[in-house]
Write a protein that holds these residues in place. Sequence first.
Motif, mmCIF file in Angstrom:
data_model
loop_
_atom_site.group_PDB
_atom_site.id
_atom_site.type_symbol
_atom_site.label_atom_id
_atom_site.label_comp_id
_atom_site.label_asym_id
_atom_site.label_seq_id
_atom_site.Cartn_x
_atom_site.Cartn_y
_atom_site.Cartn_z
ATOM 1 N N LYS A 148 16.123 3.167 -6.643
ATOM 2 C CA LYS A 148 14.890 3.193 -6.301
ATOM 3 C C LYS A 148 13.854 4.031 -7.229
ATOM 4 C CE LYS A 148 12.487 1.381 -3.684
ATOM 5 N NZ LYS A 148 11.687 0.045 -3.518
ATOM 6 N N TRP A 150 10.372 5.466 -6.299
ATOM 7 C CA TRP A 150 9.167 5.885 -5.557
ATOM 8 C C TRP A 150 8.034 6.227 -6.415
ATOM 9 C CZ3 TRP A 150 10.311 3.466 -0.787
ATOM 10 C CH2 TRP A 150 11.743 3.540 -0.563
ATOM 11 N N THR A 188 8.612 1.571 -5.474
ATOM 12 C CA THR A 188 7.635 1.155 -4.411
ATOM 13 C C THR A 188 6.420 2.141 -4.945
ATOM 14 O OG1 THR A 188 9.322 0.616 -2.552
ATOM 15 C CG2 THR A 188 6.963 1.452 -1.959
ATOM 16 N N VAL A 249 7.175 7.772 3.006
ATOM 17 C CA VAL A 249 7.761 6.467 2.931
ATOM 18 C C VAL A 249 9.090 6.206 2.276
ATOM 19 C CG1 VAL A 249 7.157 4.309 1.203
ATOM 20 C CG2 VAL A 249 5.390 5.309 2.584
ATOM 21 N N ARG A 253 11.121 4.109 5.897
ATOM 22 C CA ARG A 253 10.531 2.690 5.889
ATOM 23 C C ARG A 253 9.403 2.398 6.926
ATOM 24 N NH1 ARG A 253 10.639 -0.221 1.385
ATOM 25 N NH2 ARG A 253 9.699 -1.874 2.586
ATOM 26 N N SER A 259 3.310 -4.145 3.305
ATOM 27 C CA SER A 259 3.486 -4.029 1.894
ATOM 28 C C SER A 259 3.760 -5.418 1.161
ATOM 29 C CB SER A 259 4.823 -3.211 1.554
ATOM 30 O OG SER A 259 5.886 -3.756 1.872
ATOM 31 N N GLU A 292 6.814 -3.069 -5.266
ATOM 32 C CA GLU A 292 6.512 -3.351 -3.664
ATOM 33 C C GLU A 292 5.235 -2.272 -3.463
ATOM 34 O OE1 GLU A 292 8.598 -1.035 -0.904
ATOM 35 O OE2 GLU A 292 8.076 -2.348 0.766
#
Length: 313
Positions: A148, A150, A188, A249, A253, A259, A292
């Motif tokens: 991921k 972020w 995200t 975040v 989640r 989102s 996202e």
Amino acid sequence: MARHFVIDCDTAEDDIMSLYMLLRNGVEVEGVTIVEGNIAYEQEVNNALWALEFVSGKVNKDIKVYPGSDRSLVKSFKTVENVHGKGGIGDEIVRPKKLRPEPKRAPQAILELADRYAGELEFLAISPLTNLALAYLMDKSIVEKVKKVWVMGGTIYGRGNITPVAEFNIWVDPDAAKLVFNAGFDITMVAWDLITNYVVEEDEWERIKAMDTEMAKFYVRIYKHYREFAMKHQKMRGNPHPDLITTAVALNREVIKRSERQYVDVENCDCLTRGMTVIDYLDLWGKEPKAEVVYGIDKDKFMDMLFHLLSWF
Ligand code: BDR
Ligand code: CA
């Protein structure tokens, strides 16, 4: 199962509290990487080391700080001491007593950590995206290895903080951001004009000031300047938490209320809209919606996490 993070900082007050929130929540911080941004580069490195010294004894791991890029890929940018103070935590200039940065550079460290924790590593970019872009340019297979990314950055509705339409992190290095948003990472994105709705208001600030913990006192000390700036110059009713909300975040989640997966690109022209994030919210381009985009936050859940952090010690 343990979560493994790299946190990329242009170390001012909100970057520091983000690092602490990761540590307070027991995730494995595999490295702190430093990138150009808020203030003079050396001071960003010093702030990260100094911040780690403040929590030494509370964390049973040696957390390494890797200096990375001290400039954006193509064009120049400006630091924002007016926003965060000369030292990034107000005008106070701090130095670490003992800790020193690693000789290894951040992009190399990011690649090695992505190999070591392939499929598990999470990259928390609360900063311009230069270090990650450089790592990607060195080895594109990083896209498959990082679980991921972020990102604190960009705007949804084109209401910026460094130009009328651009948010600082993306504006500092829009070329790097364009590379990262188009590389295929699972991103995200937490935008500036989202987080301005969830500031620490007067009653919450007073509640923090009344707390008798070292962490709460530290918080008041490092946010005073930013809070005053935001209220005086950014039309806000308190201090914002761009980096810390992004961290919350990433950790939980449930902090996200709404989102959507969308295609996001970045404007890197030498133009009025340089550094603006462009979100294809109607899927007009039909490109794979890899990012996202967060559209709503549960403020109570975020504040619970903030107070949990402030009651650490
Ligand atoms: C972002 O830019 C920096 O000033 C802050 O640290 C945050 O990451 C907000 O635009
Ligand atoms: Ca930051």
